[in-house]
Design an enzyme around this catalytic site. Structure first.
Site, PDB file in Angstrom:
ATOM      1  N   ASP A  41       0.843  -1.194   0.000  1.00  0.00           N
ATOM      2  CA  ASP A  41       0.000   0.000   0.000  1.00  0.00           C
ATOM      3  C   ASP A  41       0.882   1.249   0.000  1.00  0.00           C
ATOM      4  O   ASP A  41       1.728   1.434   0.876  1.00  0.00           O
ATOM      5  CB  ASP A  41      -0.892  -0.007   1.234  1.00  0.00           C
ATOM      6  CG  ASP A  41      -2.092   0.910   1.114  1.00  0.00           C
ATOM      7  OD1 ASP A  41      -1.903   2.075   0.713  1.00  0.00           O
ATOM      8  OD2 ASP A  41      -3.218   0.467   1.401  1.00  0.00           O
ATOM      9  N   SER A  82      -7.441   3.855  -1.379  1.00  0.00           N
ATOM     10  CA  SER A  82      -7.222   2.404  -1.350  1.00  0.00           C
ATOM     11  C   SER A  82      -8.498   1.614  -1.618  1.00  0.00           C
ATOM     12  O   SER A  82      -8.448   0.506  -2.147  1.00  0.00           O
ATOM     13  CB  SER A  82      -6.635   1.986  -0.005  1.00  0.00           C
ATOM     14  OG  SER A  82      -5.348   2.523   0.168  1.00  0.00           O
ATOM     15  N   THR A 135      -8.032  -2.013   1.734  1.00  0.00           N
ATOM     16  CA  THR A 135      -7.493  -2.941   0.736  1.00  0.00           C
ATOM     17  C   THR A 135      -7.934  -4.377   0.962  1.00  0.00           C
ATOM     18  O   THR A 135      -8.494  -5.004   0.055  1.00  0.00           O
ATOM     19  CB  THR A 135      -5.957  -2.838   0.672  1.00  0.00           C
ATOM     20  OG1 THR A 135      -5.596  -1.485   0.375  1.00  0.00           O
ATOM     21  CG2 THR A 135      -5.393  -3.751  -0.403  1.00  0.00           C
ATOM     22  N   GLU A 250      -1.134  -7.874   2.116  1.00  0.00           N
ATOM     23  CA  GLU A 250      -0.925  -6.434   2.055  1.00  0.00           C
ATOM     24  C   GLU A 250       0.118  -5.970   3.064  1.00  0.00           C
ATOM     25  O   GLU A 250       0.021  -6.261   4.256  1.00  0.00           O
ATOM     26  CB  GLU A 250      -2.225  -5.676   2.329  1.00  0.00           C
ATOM     27  CG  GLU A 250      -2.039  -4.160   2.185  1.00  0.00           C
ATOM     28  CD  GLU A 250      -3.151  -3.347   2.825  1.00  0.00           C
ATOM     29  OE1 GLU A 250      -3.341  -2.197   2.385  1.00  0.00           O
ATOM     30  OE2 GLU A 250      -3.808  -3.830   3.765  1.00  0.00           O
ATOM     31  N   ASP A 255       2.196   2.799   3.274  1.00  0.00           N
ATOM     32  CA  ASP A 255       1.318   3.952   3.038  1.00  0.00           C
ATOM     33  C   ASP A 255       1.326   4.912   4.220  1.00  0.00           C
ATOM     34  O   ASP A 255       1.431   6.134   4.046  1.00  0.00           O
ATOM     35  CB  ASP A 255      -0.096   3.433   2.779  1.00  0.00           C
ATOM     36  CG  ASP A 255      -1.128   4.535   2.677  1.00  0.00           C
ATOM     37  OD1 ASP A 255      -1.056   5.325   1.725  1.00  0.00           O
ATOM     38  OD2 ASP A 255      -2.010   4.613   3.562  1.00  0.00           O
ATOM     39  N   HIS A 259       2.289   8.873   4.437  1.00  0.00           N
ATOM     40  CA  HIS A 259       1.424   9.940   4.946  1.00  0.00           C
ATOM     41  C   HIS A 259       2.133  10.761   6.025  1.00  0.00           C
ATOM     42  O   HIS A 259       1.932  11.974   6.128  1.00  0.00           O
ATOM     43  CB  HIS A 259       0.139   9.352   5.532  1.00  0.00           C
ATOM     44  CG  HIS A 259      -0.880   8.966   4.516  1.00  0.00           C
ATOM     45  ND1 HIS A 259      -1.469   9.870   3.662  1.00  0.00           N
ATOM     46  CD2 HIS A 259      -1.426   7.746   4.205  1.00  0.00           C
ATOM     47  CE1 HIS A 259      -2.342   9.240   2.873  1.00  0.00           C
ATOM     48  NE2 HIS A 259      -2.330   7.956   3.183  1.00  0.00           N
ATOM     49  N   HIS A 324      -1.823  10.821  -1.065  1.00  0.00           N
ATOM     50  CA  HIS A 324      -1.548   9.971  -2.213  1.00  0.00           C
ATOM     51  C   HIS A 324      -1.179  10.828  -3.423  1.00  0.00           C
ATOM     52  O   HIS A 324      -1.478  12.021  -3.460  1.00  0.00           O
ATOM     53  CB  HIS A 324      -2.784   9.135  -2.583  1.00  0.00           C
ATOM     54  CG  HIS A 324      -3.288   8.269  -1.486  1.00  0.00           C
ATOM     55  ND1 HIS A 324      -4.487   7.597  -1.558  1.00  0.00           N
ATOM     56  CD2 HIS A 324      -2.757   7.949  -0.271  1.00  0.00           C
ATOM     57  CE1 HIS A 324      -4.677   6.913  -0.452  1.00  0.00           C
ATOM     58  NE2 HIS A 324      -3.642   7.116   0.354  1.00  0.00           N
TER      59      HIS A 324
END
Length: 364
Positions: A41, A82, A135, A250, A255, A259, A324
């Site tokens: 991710d 996602s 996800t 995952e 991710d 962030h 993102h």
């Protein structure tokens, strides 16, 4: 009387029949019995290279020879989330940001995991986030919003899934409707465990591993080997089915590091995710009938690498956003059918190729 010229033409024609047809037959794509799909991710190319640098130039992902790219935009936004990207990969439909297993009109769309389960294949999910997060949820649930965690948890009971390991225990136990979904899972034949020590020992049957109340800790906060061990556990169980299996793994917190614009956390998450990739590749190499796919749902952070040193494992990162981005994400493939993932494709193409490889039909 047959002329020499006619005999020469006939000879060439026969040569084409005998020689050229087998050559074309060899180009037919082999089909795997199993697919292991690993989604990092927020993992773009820069994230992969940061992890490679920090790990002194060595990653399991370097073993892949078939490499391509996916376009990640959603039906509603140039920058996907996602939920939309996971749904695109799992169902073959572009949808709006926040959707889980439904198209742009909120029509339920069957996922590849559900198609596989209906055909008798074993199925599984592994995640370092809550298993009800966007996800993993997009492979088993059908909800108008990714925020409907309790509804997503309830969808697990009707998905036909055999193994799922991740956080999110509270969505099964501490619910507004007071339902005890752990009890319901046990009634459906699942071994429900809250301990990785127990989970790692399971070799067969149906398993619901709920490893954290919400999300698992980050690597920096001490998650340890949860992801590669959970991946290996899922493979051990699912590979017992001679019909084959589908597994999605995952690496969620690449991710989150993006962030947070946290380069140290990011490389730790990439290297951990790569260990799970290594478990998948080890199995695939021994099995010979497994397709391993590694990709991302989107890139996070607009990562740049401004300096690094392979020998020291040092990497200096900068970020352009806390969110993102729309950057294409890489696709790595290994095993039967790997060549089909080369080039630039829509993320929905992953669904189409996986369905074709497992010989699954939308009419079933």
């Amino acid at each position: 009387m047959i002329s020499f010229r006619f005999l020469r033409i006939l000879t060439l024609a026969l040569f084409a029949v005998v020689v050229l047809i087998p050559v074309h037959a060899q180009k037919k794509t082999a089909r795997p019995d199993n697919i292991i799909l690993l989604i990092g991710d927020g993992m773009g190319v820069a994230q992969v290279y940061a992890g490679l640098t920090a790990n002194h130039g060595v990653l399991n992902i370097s073993k892949f020879k078939s490499i391509g790219f996916c376009l990640t935009y959603s039906a509603s936004d140039y920058i996907t989330d996602s939920g939309a990207s996971g749904t695109a990969i799992s169902t073959g439909y572009k949808t709006y940001n926040g959707a889980i297993g439904v198209d742009s009109d909120t029509i339920v769309r069957k996922t590849i995991l559900e198609y596989a389960a209906d055909k008798g294949l074993s199925t599984g999910l592994v995640s370092t986030s809550a298993i009800t997060h966007a996800t993993p949820a997009s492979f088993v649930a059908h909800q108008a919003s990714r925020e409907y965690y309790e509804n997503i948890a309830r969808d697990f009971l009707n998905s036909g899934i055999d193994v799922f390991i991740g956080g999110g225990k509270n969505h099964f136990t501490v619910r507004k409707d007071s339902l005890d979904l752990v009890k319901a899972l046990r009634q459906k034949g699942y071994l429900v465990s809250f301990s990785m020590d127990t989970i790692r020992q399971v070799r067969q049957g149906k398993l619901a591993g709920l490893t954290a109340a919400e999300h698992n800790p980050s690597m920096v906060a001490g998650r340890g080997d949860m992801l590669p061990v959970a991946t290996q556990t899922a493979i051990n169980i699912l590979s017992g089915n001679k019909k084959g299996f589908f597994l999605m793994v995952e690496g969620s917190q690449i991710d989150w590091a993006g962030h947070a614009n946290n380069g140290e956390s990011l490389v730790r998450e990439v290297i951990d995710f790569d260990k799970a990739i290594g478990r998948a590749l080890d199995f695939a190499a021994k099995d010979g009938n497994t397709l391993v796919i590694v990709t991302a749902d989107h890139e996070t952070g607009g990562l740049s690498i401004v300096d690094g040193n392979f020998k020291e494992g040092a990497v200096t990162t900068k970020f352009s956003t806390l969110d993102h981005t729309g950057i294409m994400v890489p696709v790595f493939a290994w095993g039967p059918g790997a060549e089909l993932f080369q080039g630039i494709q829509e993320n929905t193409a992953l669904f189409d190729i996986m369905m074709r490889m497992l010989q699954l039909s939308k009419t079933q």
